[in-house]
Design a protein around this motif. Sequence first.
Motif: not given
Length: 292
Positions: A252-263, A265-276
């Motif tokens: 969503y943020y990237r669609s707004k032209g913003q650079k963002t990333a979520t990690y 607790e282990n510092g790895r890129p968060f896998d949003w596909s695992k969302n229930p």
Amino acid sequence: MRLSLLTNLFFMMKQLIFSVLILLFMGTEVWAQAALDTVSYRFVYDVQARAFEKYTKMNTDEHRLDIGKSGITHYYSYWQSQFFHITDSIYRCGGSIQDYERVRHEKGIEPSDFLYFIFKNYPQRGQQTVDYPYYELFEYQEPMGQDWDFVEGDTIILEHPCQKAICHYHGRTWTAFYATDIPISDGPWKLCGLPGLILRAYDHSNSFIFNCVGIYQNVGDAITMMNEKRRVLKPEQAHKLIEQIYNNPDDYYRSKGQKTATYDENGRPFDWSKNPKRAYYESYSEEEKRNK
């Protein structure tokens, strides 16, 4: 997915979304408020809500239905409104997120999953406006009310005689108990249109349960709405956007032209596909409308 993992994921998601909301709020100008009406009656509801479709734990919240003297009504989470009140106060005096967390804990305010505000009979009678201050301020408008079937099942709630009704609305079946001696055709959430105030309601999967626990008269508070420019959408567009934001805020943020990333607790890129799968109060999808 194991329950413990699901619990941890939910807690992390809830804190992540709440923290982002705080950052967005405190990084912008304070939203001005426009008064729409004056509260004559206030009905307080204890709300039990399921966060995820396959999640057994119910989250609690305090919701309020404010009935205005001119006929406008306002339904909202008290906890969510306190979030805005606290962040507004802290922003004005140059506070930080840490200040917000301290004050929140001192006041016993929990994060709410109910992130929007419903204004019934606004902008005109029979219409309702739903405001989402959710990453950005957007809203949609739609007709009020449901088509109810009256069924047997009288009861007493808060010493008020109540009758039973059932409706199908946006993908869910709802049961409501309305007070025949309170001549206000309204109720919790979007539920309304019965000959009396709805004091108890639940959907048939028991994902969402509303119980009125307090009735107050001559409250006198103002019913206010954020007096800011908002993005106006159709209901189905708004709900699609809400799902997109939940499923992957980074996209969503990237669609707004913003650079963002979520990690994680282990510092790895968060896998949003695992969302229930979220449990939404309603769905505007054509498939779910047909299967209601």
